[in-house]
Scaffold this active site. Structure first.
Site, PDB file in Angstrom:
ATOM      1  CB  CYS A 135       4.267   2.016   7.590  1.00  0.00           C
ATOM      2  SG  CYS A 135       3.808   3.622   6.664  1.00  0.00           S
ATOM      3  CG  LEU A 136       6.281   0.962   1.629  1.00  0.00           C
ATOM      4  CD1 LEU A 136       5.703   1.256  -0.001  1.00  0.00           C
ATOM      5  CD2 LEU A 136       7.365  -0.021   1.581  1.00  0.00           C
ATOM      6  CD  GLN A 173       3.048   5.805   2.748  1.00  0.00           C
ATOM      7  OE1 GLN A 173       2.163   5.318   2.154  1.00  0.00           O
ATOM      8  NE2 GLN A 173       4.096   5.170   3.382  1.00  0.00           N
ATOM      9  CG  HIS A 206      -0.161   7.013   5.064  1.00  0.00           C
ATOM     10  ND1 HIS A 206       0.968   7.660   5.845  1.00  0.00           N
ATOM     11  CD2 HIS A 206       0.041   5.774   4.929  1.00  0.00           C
ATOM     12  CE1 HIS A 206       1.742   6.324   6.116  1.00  0.00           C
ATOM     13  NE2 HIS A 206       1.315   5.592   5.625  1.00  0.00           N
ATOM     14  N   GLY A 253       0.865  -1.313  -0.089  1.00  0.00           N
ATOM     15  CA  GLY A 253       0.051   0.026   0.037  1.00  0.00           C
ATOM     16  C   GLY A 253       0.710   1.126  -0.010  1.00  0.00           C
ATOM     17  CG  HIS A 311      -1.419   1.748   7.026  1.00  0.00           C
ATOM     18  ND1 HIS A 311      -0.769   1.187   8.033  1.00  0.00           N
ATOM     19  CD2 HIS A 311      -0.793   2.667   6.247  1.00  0.00           C
ATOM     20  CE1 HIS A 311       0.569   1.869   7.926  1.00  0.00           C
ATOM     21  NE2 HIS A 311       0.771   2.609   6.807  1.00  0.00           N
ATOM     22  CD  GLU A 312      -1.639   2.811   2.755  1.00  0.00           C
ATOM     23  OE1 GLU A 312      -1.127   3.985   2.603  1.00  0.00           O
ATOM     24  OE2 GLU A 312      -1.041   1.633   2.805  1.00  0.00           O
TER      25      GLU A 312
HETATM   26 NI    NI Z   1       1.901   3.389   5.706  1.00  0.00          NI
END
Ligand code: NI
Length: 174
Positions: free
Chosen positions: A92-93, A50, A138, A45, A134-135
């Site tokens: 998470c990236l 991000q 963000h 994701g 989660h997204e």
């Molecule tokens: Ni994330």
């Protein structure tokens, strides 16, 4: 084009993304860049915030490694309903090498536009439901670290520093 993924504590990760007024070719290019960046990471994701793009867009692909890819694009997503509760081990990236148990709703109903600007409704559970929450966080400048208590937050800080020194062994992250 693969874009640079911002890492915590980059202040841009705290910005609130703006709704997309029209799905233009530029927005579609951004969506394609996001998918390419997510797959290259690799992750399951990625939100536009991000990569420093303050638009309400995220992409997810929750397919298992042995399954065909399942790219889903969400533009201007709105979570309409949530129910149940689940604790999920999330990555998470923007937090490379870190995974944390986080409480989420078990199921969500979401409305969004797809890459062509067409509205869709989706009911999701399991990893997809977790990824959608989660997204969406963000896009509101909310990060997984915000869901932890003070002790866990400090431990996460240490693990993050460790992972930066030794970036091997990452598993796909949101
Ligand atoms: Ni994330």
């Amino acid at each position: 084009m693969i874009r640079e993924i911002l890492e915590y504590p980059d202040p841009r990760l705290r910005e609130v993304a703006e709704p997309v007024a029209t799905v233009t070719p530029e927005i579609q290019t951004l969506v394609d860049d996001m998918a390419e960046t997510m797959y290259a990471a690799p992750g399951c994701g990625l939100a536009a915030t991000q990569i420093g793009e303050m638009h309400r867009i995220f992409v997810v692909d929750c397919a298992e490694e042995d399954e065909p890819s399942d790219l889903r694009v969400f533009i201007n997503p709105e979570i309409l309903e949530k129910d149940g509760q689940v604790v999920w081990n999330e990555g998470c990236l923007s937090f490379p090498g870190v995974r944390e148990e986080i409480k989420r709703a078990e199921r969500v109903k979401v409305r969004a536009l797809d890459r062509s600007g067409k509205e869709f409704l989706l009911e999701a559970d399991g990893l997809l439901a977790v990824a959608i929450q989660h997204e969406t966080d963000h896009l509101n400048g909310v990060l997984m670290v915000d869901k932890l208590n003070a002790l866990k937050r400090r431990m996460m800080g240490r693990r993050l520093a460790q992972a930066r020194k030794n970036p091997e062994g990452d598993s796909p992250a949101e």
